[in-house]
Motif scaffolding. Structure first.
Motif, PDB file in Angstrom:
ATOM      1  N   VAL A 197       0.843  -1.199   0.000  1.00 44.89           N
ATOM      2  CA  VAL A 197       0.000   0.000   0.000  1.00 44.89           C
ATOM      3  C   VAL A 197       0.878   1.248   0.000  1.00 44.89           C
ATOM      4  O   VAL A 197       0.681   2.179  -0.782  1.00 44.89           O
ATOM      5  CB  VAL A 197      -0.949   0.009   1.227  1.00 44.89           C
ATOM      6  CG1 VAL A 197      -1.695   1.335   1.322  1.00 44.89           C
ATOM      7  CG2 VAL A 197      -1.922  -1.161   1.139  1.00 44.89           C
ATOM      8  N   ARG A 198       1.892   1.221   0.851  1.00 41.89           N
ATOM      9  CA  ARG A 198       2.812   2.358   0.918  1.00 41.89           C
ATOM     10  C   ARG A 198       3.460   2.616  -0.455  1.00 41.89           C
ATOM     11  O   ARG A 198       3.535   3.739  -0.938  1.00 41.89           O
ATOM     12  CB  ARG A 198       3.897   2.056   1.962  1.00 41.89           C
ATOM     13  CG  ARG A 198       5.142   2.870   1.876  1.00 41.89           C
ATOM     14  CD  ARG A 198       4.933   4.268   2.394  1.00 41.89           C
ATOM     15  NE  ARG A 198       6.056   5.131   2.053  1.00 41.89           N
ATOM     16  CZ  ARG A 198       6.185   6.384   2.448  1.00 41.89           C
ATOM     17  NH1 ARG A 198       5.260   6.933   3.198  1.00 41.89           N
ATOM     18  NH2 ARG A 198       7.217   7.088   2.095  1.00 41.89           N
ATOM     19  N   SER A 199       3.936   1.551  -1.069  1.00 42.01           N
ATOM     20  CA  SER A 199       4.671   1.704  -2.312  1.00 42.01           C
ATOM     21  C   SER A 199       3.763   2.164  -3.452  1.00 42.01           C
ATOM     22  O   SER A 199       4.127   3.030  -4.252  1.00 42.01           O
ATOM     23  CB  SER A 199       5.325   0.369  -2.661  1.00 42.01           C
ATOM     24  OG  SER A 199       6.264   0.535  -3.669  1.00 42.01           O
ATOM     25  N   GLY A 245       4.565   8.671  -8.533  1.00 40.38           N
ATOM     26  CA  GLY A 245       5.157   7.943  -9.665  1.00 40.38           C
ATOM     27  C   GLY A 245       4.991   6.437  -9.557  1.00 40.38           C
ATOM     28  O   GLY A 245       5.401   5.685 -10.443  1.00 40.38           O
ATOM     29  N   GLY A 246       4.360   5.989  -8.461  1.00 41.21           N
ATOM     30  CA  GLY A 246       4.209   4.550  -8.231  1.00 41.21           C
ATOM     31  C   GLY A 246       3.387   3.852  -9.309  1.00 41.21           C
ATOM     32  O   GLY A 246       3.641   2.697  -9.647  1.00 41.21           O
ATOM     33  N   MET A 247       2.413   4.577  -9.849  1.00 39.98           N
ATOM     34  CA  MET A 247       1.532   3.960 -10.848  1.00 39.98           C
ATOM     35  C   MET A 247       2.292   3.527 -12.111  1.00 39.98           C
ATOM     36  O   MET A 247       1.940   2.553 -12.754  1.00 39.98           O
ATOM     37  CB  MET A 247       0.396   4.923 -11.228  1.00 39.98           C
ATOM     38  CG  MET A 247      -0.688   4.997 -10.184  1.00 39.98           C
ATOM     39  SD  MET A 247      -1.403   3.351  -9.858  1.00 39.98           S
ATOM     40  CE  MET A 247      -1.251   3.257  -8.087  1.00 39.98           C
ATOM     41  N   GLU A 248       3.332   4.271 -12.434  1.00 40.47           N
ATOM     42  CA  GLU A 248       4.184   3.884 -13.567  1.00 40.47           C
ATOM     43  C   GLU A 248       4.746   2.482 -13.344  1.00 40.47           C
ATOM     44  O   GLU A 248       4.799   1.644 -14.240  1.00 40.47           O
ATOM     45  CB  GLU A 248       5.388   4.847 -13.654  1.00 40.47           C
ATOM     46  CG  GLU A 248       5.277   5.993 -14.641  1.00 40.47           C
ATOM     47  CD  GLU A 248       4.666   5.602 -15.958  1.00 40.47           C
ATOM     48  OE1 GLU A 248       5.362   4.907 -16.736  1.00 40.47           O
ATOM     49  OE2 GLU A 248       3.501   5.964 -16.208  1.00 40.47           O
ATOM     50  N   GLY A 249       5.202   2.269 -12.099  1.00 41.81           N
ATOM     51  CA  GLY A 249       5.779   0.979 -11.737  1.00 41.81           C
ATOM     52  C   GLY A 249       4.735  -0.125 -11.807  1.00 41.81           C
ATOM     53  O   GLY A 249       5.011  -1.230 -12.271  1.00 41.81           O
ATOM     54  N   PHE A 304       8.141  -2.726  -7.687  1.00 44.97           N
ATOM     55  CA  PHE A 304       8.102  -1.962  -8.943  1.00 44.97           C
ATOM     56  C   PHE A 304       7.629  -0.515  -8.789  1.00 44.97           C
ATOM     57  O   PHE A 304       8.259   0.389  -9.367  1.00 44.97           O
ATOM     58  CB  PHE A 304       7.359  -2.747 -10.023  1.00 44.97           C
ATOM     59  CG  PHE A 304       8.152  -3.956 -10.431  1.00 44.97           C
ATOM     60  CD1 PHE A 304       9.317  -3.817 -11.157  1.00 44.97           C
ATOM     61  CD2 PHE A 304       7.786  -5.229 -10.023  1.00 44.97           C
ATOM     62  CE1 PHE A 304      10.108  -4.917 -11.488  1.00 44.97           C
ATOM     63  CE2 PHE A 304       8.555  -6.338 -10.340  1.00 44.97           C
ATOM     64  CZ  PHE A 304       9.718  -6.175 -11.079  1.00 44.97           C
ATOM     65  N   PRO A 305       6.567  -0.255  -8.016  1.00 41.63           N
ATOM     66  CA  PRO A 305       6.231   1.170  -7.814  1.00 41.63           C
ATOM     67  C   PRO A 305       7.401   1.935  -7.191  1.00 41.63           C
ATOM     68  O   PRO A 305       7.722   3.053  -7.605  1.00 41.63           O
ATOM     69  CB  PRO A 305       5.034   1.120  -6.872  1.00 41.63           C
ATOM     70  CG  PRO A 305       4.411  -0.209  -7.132  1.00 41.63           C
ATOM     71  CD  PRO A 305       5.548  -1.140  -7.416  1.00 41.63           C
ATOM     72  N   ALA A 306       8.084   1.310  -6.221  1.00 41.03           N
ATOM     73  CA  ALA A 306       9.201   2.000  -5.556  1.00 41.03           C
ATOM     74  C   ALA A 306      10.353   2.235  -6.540  1.00 41.03           C
ATOM     75  O   ALA A 306      10.976   3.298  -6.524  1.00 41.03           O
ATOM     76  CB  ALA A 306       9.682   1.183  -4.357  1.00 41.03           C
ATOM     77  N   THR A 313      15.464   1.573   0.774  1.00 40.69           N
ATOM     78  CA  THR A 313      15.062   2.913   0.339  1.00 40.69           C
ATOM     79  C   THR A 313      13.634   3.213   0.808  1.00 40.69           C
ATOM     80  O   THR A 313      13.352   4.307   1.302  1.00 40.69           O
ATOM     81  CB  THR A 313      15.143   3.038  -1.202  1.00 40.69           C
ATOM     82  OG1 THR A 313      16.419   2.576  -1.632  1.00 40.69           O
ATOM     83  CG2 THR A 313      14.962   4.472  -1.646  1.00 40.69           C
ATOM     84  N   ILE A 314      12.751   2.222   0.656  1.00 43.82           N
ATOM     85  CA  ILE A 314      11.368   2.439   1.109  1.00 43.82           C
ATOM     86  C   ILE A 314      11.356   2.744   2.613  1.00 43.82           C
ATOM     87  O   ILE A 314      10.726   3.706   3.056  1.00 43.82           O
ATOM     88  CB  ILE A 314      10.486   1.198   0.825  1.00 43.82           C
ATOM     89  CG1 ILE A 314      10.435   0.920  -0.676  1.00 43.82           C
ATOM     90  CG2 ILE A 314       9.087   1.387   1.395  1.00 43.82           C
ATOM     91  CD1 ILE A 314       9.717  -0.375  -1.050  1.00 43.82           C
ATOM     92  N   PHE A 315      12.099   1.940   3.388  1.00 45.78           N
ATOM     93  CA  PHE A 315      12.092   2.132   4.845  1.00 45.78           C
ATOM     94  C   PHE A 315      12.669   3.491   5.232  1.00 45.78           C
ATOM     95  O   PHE A 315      12.199   4.128   6.166  1.00 45.78           O
ATOM     96  CB  PHE A 315      12.882   1.018   5.549  1.00 45.78           C
ATOM     97  CG  PHE A 315      12.279  -0.344   5.354  1.00 45.78           C
ATOM     98  CD1 PHE A 315      10.923  -0.552   5.588  1.00 45.78           C
ATOM     99  CD2 PHE A 315      13.057  -1.419   4.939  1.00 45.78           C
ATOM    100  CE1 PHE A 315      10.357  -1.805   5.402  1.00 45.78           C
ATOM    101  CE2 PHE A 315      12.496  -2.668   4.744  1.00 45.78           C
ATOM    102  CZ  PHE A 315      11.149  -2.867   4.970  1.00 45.78           C
ATOM    103  N   SER A 316      13.705   3.909   4.512  1.00 43.00           N
ATOM    104  CA  SER A 316      14.374   5.161   4.906  1.00 43.00           C
ATOM    105  C   SER A 316      13.463   6.368   4.706  1.00 43.00           C
ATOM    106  O   SER A 316      13.675   7.411   5.305  1.00 43.00           O
ATOM    107  CB  SER A 316      15.667   5.342   4.107  1.00 43.00           C
ATOM    108  OG  SER A 316      15.351   5.741   2.797  1.00 43.00           O
TER     109      SER A 316
END
Ligand code: PFF
Length: 454
Positions: A192-194, A199-203, A274-276, A297-300
């Protein structure tokens, strides 16, 4: 499942125990580390489509076949073929399985070791405020070192061996009943976060929208290999587990449920990665390091990210452990039964031998990175050949055995629990294991190797 040697067999207690142990073997680094990196390298959506196709056409029939063989024979892989086909060369499947187990565990323990390093890094707050480029540099620095990657690999192999040595898989399974649902919840939160990142939708589009121009026979081979790897099929690990399944368990439902859980986990990992990747401008073809760059990277960048990171890498390590146990078990069961050494000795010798080979996989990111065989580093060669060659080959032989040798009556008997259950679509199952699955595997092999061409 403490006792793997024929007598006084120790089965899985409950229906949930069966699912937990087999799902424990299936869900692991294959879903969260390997699936995203292979999908990223092989076209995203097109790969996903082929992957799901292979799970249906090959994954489910092979998994059912392994469970049928194991429960019928009440033995581990090698022993099952000896029992069901005495004097026939089908034991080659068991022998091939030992080789696969060796090769898989050698490189799998490298990556599992990385998860331990990342637990420590997240505990020490090392993920704070870094960019994806910095995570890439840190990761590359870490894996190319000679000491820590080796130490963690050995620690991980030690943990695996100790569990198999003490025969306490049951204890682990009890724990994983609690921990694996936690991993699922965490993964859903991360997805959900990602997905909601800018720009996540591109992923998402990259991951689910198939670009058919990306499909080549090599991509099909990799989808097939990934399906086999992720479902733990093709080396007989599930034959052993099948031998512990109670006689009243409905094997077809078990195979379906595990497959859905395993495939769901892989897809969720894709929905995180992929979104990330698109949001943080990471290269989808990063290779085996992908997950170790994306997740940190997501966590940071996330509130409470440090705590999420610790949990995530801890749960991933446990998921890997429930997989490596099932792989080591294949080697130990063979060595103790066939070579007539004690189970304890078999565990020690087996895990030492695997660790020895594993050292070369780990070092192939550092001092041995120039050593190439068929143009691949040792790690890449093991990773590639186990998933894309050894497991599909094992899977092929297993469906041929079930479809053509085991006998219709025996197969029906296992699927119906001795005529207690109504077997739906038996004809279809038989047709798939006799024709569809073998033809697909052989065809993909021949096409991707360029042996046949139209
Ligand atoms: N299925 C495991 C994973 O996805 O991580 C890896 C694996 C375990 C492969 C057991 C093969 C096996 F027999």
């Amino acid at each position: 499942m403490a006792n793997v040697s024929g007598s006084g067999r120790d089965g899985f207690g409950s229906r949930f125990g069966v699912i937990a142990a087999i799902a424990g073997s299936a869900v692991g680094l294959g879903n969260i580390w390997r699936f995203p990196y292979v999908a990223g390298e092989n076209g995203g959506g097109a790969f996903l489509l082929l992957y799901v196709g292979c799970v249906l056409a090959i994954g489910i029939p092979v998994m059912m076949s392994e469970l049928i063989i194991g429960r019928r024979a009440q033995s581990y892989a090698f022993g099952s073929f000896k029992k069901l086909a005495p004097g026939k060369p089908w034991t080659i499947i068991g022998a091939l399985g030992i080789v696969s187990a060796f090769v898989i565990l050698a490189f799998y323990s490298t990556v599992a070791g990385w998860t331990l390093e990342y637990i420590v890094q997240s505990l020490t707050g090392a993920f704070h405020g870094k960019t994806s480029a910095e995570f890439k540099t840190t990761f590359e620095g870490f894996i190319s070192g000679s000491w820590w990657p080796l130490i963690w690999q050995m620690v991980f192999m030690f943990l695996t061996a100790i569990i198999v040595y003490m025969g306490v898989q049951k204890g682990i399974e009890k724990w994983s009943k609690i921990l694996m649902p936690m991993l699922l919840v965490l993964i859903i939160v991360l997805a959900v976060r990602s997905l909601t990142l800018p720009g996540g939708m591109e992923g998402l589009k990259f991951f689910i929208y198939p670009d058919f121009s990306k499909i080549t026979w090599d991509v099909v081979l990799k989808a097939m290999g990934q399906a086999a790897f992720s479902l733990s099929i093709g080396m007989g690990a599930l034959i052993t587990y099948g031998s512990y399944i109670p006689k009243n368990n409905k094997l077809s439902s078990t195979a379906f449920q595990i497959t859905i859980a395993d495939t769901g986990m892989a897809i969720l990992a894709g929905l995180i990665v992929f979104p990330a990747i698109f949001s943080y401008h990471i290269n989808p073809t990063e290779g085996p390091g992908l997950a170790f760059i994306v997740f940190p990277t997501i966590f940071s960048q996330m509130p409470g990210g440090d705590i999420f990171a610790v949990f995530f890498f801890f749960l991933l390590a446990i998921a890997s452990l429930t997989s490596t146990i099932s792989v080591l078990e294949v080697v130990v069961a063979f060595a103790s039964e066939e070579l007539k050494i004690t189970r304890k000795k078999a565990t020690i010798i087996g895990s030492l031998a695997i660790t020895f080979v594993g050292v070369f996989c780990t070092l192939s990111f550092g001092v041995m990175s120039d050593v190439k065989i068929f143009g691949k580093t040792i790690f890449d060669l093991f990773d590639y050949s186990s998933a894309n060659i050894l497991l599909p080959l094992g899977a092929l032989l297993i469906v041929l055995f079930t479809g053509w040798f085991l006998g219709k009556k025996n197969v029906r008997d296992e699927l119906s629990n001795g005529s207690l259950l109504k077997v739906r679509l038996f004809g279809a199952f038989l047709f798939i294991v006799r024709f569809i699955a073998p033809v697909v595997i052989v065809f993909v092999f021949l096409k991707s190797l360029g042996i046949i061409n139209f």
